[in-house]
Design an enzyme around this catalytic site. Structure first.
Site, PDB file in Angstrom:
ATOM      1  N   ASP A  30      42.154  63.851  52.724  1.00 51.30           N
ATOM      2  CA  ASP A  30      41.841  64.785  53.803  1.00 51.30           C
ATOM      3  C   ASP A  30      41.782  66.189  53.190  1.00 51.30           C
ATOM      4  OD1 ASP A  30      41.659  66.211  56.168  1.00 51.30           O
ATOM      5  OD2 ASP A  30      43.769  65.960  56.693  1.00 51.30           O
ATOM      6  N   GLU A  63      41.567  74.996  57.002  1.00 55.63           N
ATOM      7  CA  GLU A  63      41.516  74.086  58.150  1.00 55.63           C
ATOM      8  C   GLU A  63      42.912  73.656  58.573  1.00 55.63           C
ATOM      9  OE1 GLU A  63      41.127  70.129  60.269  1.00 55.63           O
ATOM     10  OE2 GLU A  63      42.271  70.674  58.473  1.00 55.63           O
ATOM     11  N   GLU A  64      43.777  73.388  57.606  1.00 50.80           N
ATOM     12  CA  GLU A  64      45.102  72.860  57.921  1.00 50.80           C
ATOM     13  C   GLU A  64      45.981  73.881  58.641  1.00 50.80           C
ATOM     14  OE1 GLU A  64      45.651  69.869  57.787  1.00 50.80           O
ATOM     15  OE2 GLU A  64      44.391  68.990  56.230  1.00 50.80           O
ATOM     16  N   HIS A  90      48.117  62.902  55.290  1.00 53.38           N
ATOM     17  CA  HIS A  90      49.053  64.006  55.025  1.00 53.38           C
ATOM     18  C   HIS A  90      50.294  63.521  54.275  1.00 53.38           C
ATOM     19  CE1 HIS A  90      47.482  67.160  58.140  1.00 53.38           C
ATOM     20  NE2 HIS A  90      46.505  66.581  57.468  1.00 53.38           N
ATOM     21  N   HIS A 106      36.355  70.509  55.015  1.00 52.31           N
ATOM     22  CA  HIS A 106      37.291  71.529  54.519  1.00 52.31           C
ATOM     23  C   HIS A 106      37.836  71.177  53.139  1.00 52.31           C
ATOM     24  CE1 HIS A 106      41.183  69.425  55.450  1.00 52.31           C
ATOM     25  NE2 HIS A 106      40.511  68.896  56.450  1.00 52.31           N
TER      26      HIS A 106
END
Length: 354
Positions: free
Chosen positions: A180, A214-215, A325, A68
């Protein structure tokens, strides 16, 4: 461009959920010479196709590889009369990593700098000094004189992300925001370069899918999986690890420096055991460092993919990453390379019976 520079450029590009366009453009420029076709679907997913082997073979198979493009960030939900911006998180961000952090805000005039403002310790009652300030008590300061001046640049519904220096340090580690899943995206890009230089010999069509959203909701992967309906899907991710002092081994998730992390299960997926075993076998046979994820946590694009249509056999391979994150995610380049190498080898060895 080497791996470090590629990951750095990807991580430093603005791209919170819903604002992945700049990341997609960077990726498109990187891969345009490697694949037969590049397209963007209605959701904003970037899909690159590479075809190998006998193109006229009757029993050609389809592999979907995805990572992603979006990162966690913030949405502006208020502009106060004093010029400060109220915010809500986009994706899972701990309140503990917010106060005092630099951010970039996508404004009407381009990216502008800001800081997440919080009271200094001198201004807090003693009883509050050891408490984490919740996000609804924090604001972004863009240096505006008042609310009217702030509105010349930003509006409610605009987005922001962490602004964080990307650098190498220690024994092969890198630090930055958005590892990420820009590391997964970089792994796919480098894999495509290698497959272009030395094509696979089996009869497969590989769809490299750089997904959106995605998140928040995993919706991009769902749409693209439904469109492609592959025989096999491989999700390239990062996984949060806690390989720090005083953490029991079973709760460490995985260890940085021990290679690609192969998931058995997480909060949204029970992974196909045949594929898990094949990944372990392939890593062992090719001298690629790999480890099993040993703590059930998180979720990723595999969640919607494996439930699409009649069901899709799905595997997740991740880079073990510390402090996920946050503006200071940390991973090891050696681990990143094993993820890309293992996925590539699985593509080259794909057989109908898998």
């Amino acid at each position: 461009m080497n791996s470090f520079e590629l990951i750095k450029r990807l991580c430093n590009t603005f791209g919170p959920t819903g604002c992945e366009d700049a990341v997609a453009e960077l990726i498109k420029r990187e891969i345009s010479d490697d694949c037969q076709n590049v397209s963007t679907d209605r959701m904003g997913n970037l899909i690159a196709t590479m075809r190998f082997g006998d193109l006229n073979a009757v029993k050609r198979k389809k592999i979907m590889v995805c990572a992603h493009m979006d990162e966690v960030g913030f949405m502006i939900n208020e502009i106060k009369s004093n010029g400060y911006l109220g915010i809500a998180t986009v994706g899972g961000i701990s309140d503990s990593v917010l106060a005092g952090r630099r951010v970039s805000v996508l404004s009407k005039k381009g990216l502008i700098n800001g800081v997440i403002a919080s009271k200094a310790i001198h201004h807090k009652p003693r009883k509050d000094r050891k408490k984490t300030t919740p996000i609804d008590k924090l604001y972004i300061d863009i240096g505006a004189r008042d609310g009217d001046q702030a509105k010349e640049y930003v509006g409610v519904g605009d987005f922001a992300t962490f602004e964080s220096e990307f650098y190498a340090f220690g024994d092969g580690y890198v630090k930055g925001k958005a590892l990420d899943d820009r590391m997964g995206c970089a792994a796919m890009i480098e894999m495509m370069h290698r497959l272009h230089a030395q094509p696979a010999e089996n009869d497969v069509d590989v769809y490299f899918c750089f997904t959106v959203r995605e998140e928040i909701g995993l919706s991009g992967a769902h749409a693209v999986a439904f469109r492609i309906r592959p025989d096999l899907a491989i999700v390239l991710e990062t996984t949060a690890v806690a390989d720090i002092a005083d953490t029991p081994a079973a709760k460490r998730v995985a260890d940085t420096g021990s290679g690609a992390v192969i998931s058995v299960m997480d909060k949204s997926t029970m992974y196909d055991r045949t594929l898990v075993n094949k990944a372990i076998e392939t890593a062992n046979n090719n001298g690629i460092k790999a480890q099993l994820k040993r703590y059930v946590s998180g979720g990723n694009d595999a969640g919607p993919i494996h439930k699409t249509a009649e069901g899709i056999k799905t595997l997740a391979i991740s880079v073990p990453t510390r402090y996920l994150h946050s503006p200071a995610c940390v991973a090891k380049l050696d681990d990143y390379e094993t993820v890309s190498m293992l996925c590539e080898q699985l593509i080259r060895e794909f057989k109908e019976e898998i």
